[in-house]
Design a protein around this motif. Sequence first.
Motif, short mmCIF file in Angstrom:
data_model
loop_
_atom_site.label_atom_id
_atom_site.label_comp_id
_atom_site.label_asym_id
_atom_site.label_seq_id
_atom_site.Cartn_x
_atom_site.Cartn_y
_atom_site.Cartn_z
N ARG A 51 38.20 36.13 -5.00
CA ARG A 51 37.81 36.97 -6.14
C ARG A 51 37.94 38.42 -5.72
NH1 ARG A 51 35.60 34.48 -10.39
NH2 ARG A 51 35.08 32.30 -10.12
N SER A 75 36.71 45.99 -15.05
CA SER A 75 36.70 44.67 -15.66
C SER A 75 37.20 43.56 -14.75
CB SER A 75 37.51 44.68 -16.97
OG SER A 75 38.89 44.78 -16.68
N ILE A 76 37.93 43.88 -13.68
CA ILE A 76 38.48 42.81 -12.84
C ILE A 76 37.64 42.50 -11.60
CG2 ILE A 76 40.83 43.20 -13.67
CD1 ILE A 76 41.46 44.48 -10.94
N LYS A 79 36.62 38.81 -10.54
CA LYS A 79 37.51 37.83 -11.15
C LYS A 79 38.53 37.33 -10.14
CE LYS A 79 37.38 39.11 -16.04
NZ LYS A 79 36.13 39.76 -16.06
N THR A 80 39.06 36.12 -10.40
CA THR A 80 40.16 35.60 -9.59
C THR A 80 41.47 36.17 -10.14
OG1 THR A 80 40.55 33.68 -11.00
CG2 THR A 80 38.92 33.43 -9.20
N ASN A 82 43.99 34.43 -11.13
CA ASN A 82 44.33 33.65 -12.34
C ASN A 82 43.57 34.15 -13.56
OD1 ASN A 82 46.25 32.04 -11.10
ND2 ASN A 82 44.77 30.48 -10.53
N GLU A 83 42.31 34.52 -13.39
CA GLU A 83 41.54 35.07 -14.51
C GLU A 83 42.12 36.41 -14.95
OE1 GLU A 83 37.07 33.27 -13.73
OE2 GLU A 83 37.72 34.99 -12.53
N ILE A 84 42.56 37.21 -13.99
CA ILE A 84 43.14 38.51 -14.32
C ILE A 84 44.44 38.34 -15.09
CG2 ILE A 84 44.15 40.60 -13.34
CD1 ILE A 84 42.12 40.25 -11.01
N LYS A 85 45.24 37.36 -14.71
CA LYS A 85 46.52 37.11 -15.40
C LYS A 85 46.32 36.73 -16.86
CE LYS A 85 49.23 35.75 -11.38
NZ LYS A 85 49.93 34.64 -10.70
N LEU A 86 45.14 36.20 -17.20
CA LEU A 86 44.85 35.81 -18.58
C LEU A 86 44.41 36.98 -19.46
CD1 LEU A 86 42.98 32.45 -17.92
CD2 LEU A 86 45.35 32.75 -18.71
N LEU A 87 44.14 38.14 -18.85
CA LEU A 87 43.71 39.30 -19.64
C LEU A 87 44.85 39.76 -20.54
CD1 LEU A 87 41.89 41.42 -16.91
CD2 LEU A 87 40.84 40.06 -18.71
N THR A 88 44.48 40.19 -21.73
CA THR A 88 45.51 40.68 -22.68
C THR A 88 45.28 42.14 -22.95
OG1 THR A 88 44.14 40.02 -24.57
CG2 THR A 88 45.82 38.46 -23.78
#
Length: 88
Positions: A51, A75-76, A79-80, A82-88
Amino acid sequence: MDDLYREVILDHYKNPMYRGQLETSTFSYEDDNPLCGDHIRMDVQLGTDDRVSEVAFSGHGCAISQASADLLAESIVGKTVNEIKLLT
């Protein structure tokens, strides 16, 4: 409502919590906007749990680009990847 957004942007621009550079980082990314001349670099350090444990940004540009870099950094944290890659 517009005043609230303006206040948030100006606060993050004038008082960024994550401005700087990390001495060691797991990865870094930087990019330019050739249309306006903004330049942002993000340094990210992952902890043993994969993380984000530390993040910092540097660069130059308008108030919105600098404030958004600070908001993104905020905001990151925790977070992992993968979770960061999901941010829009």
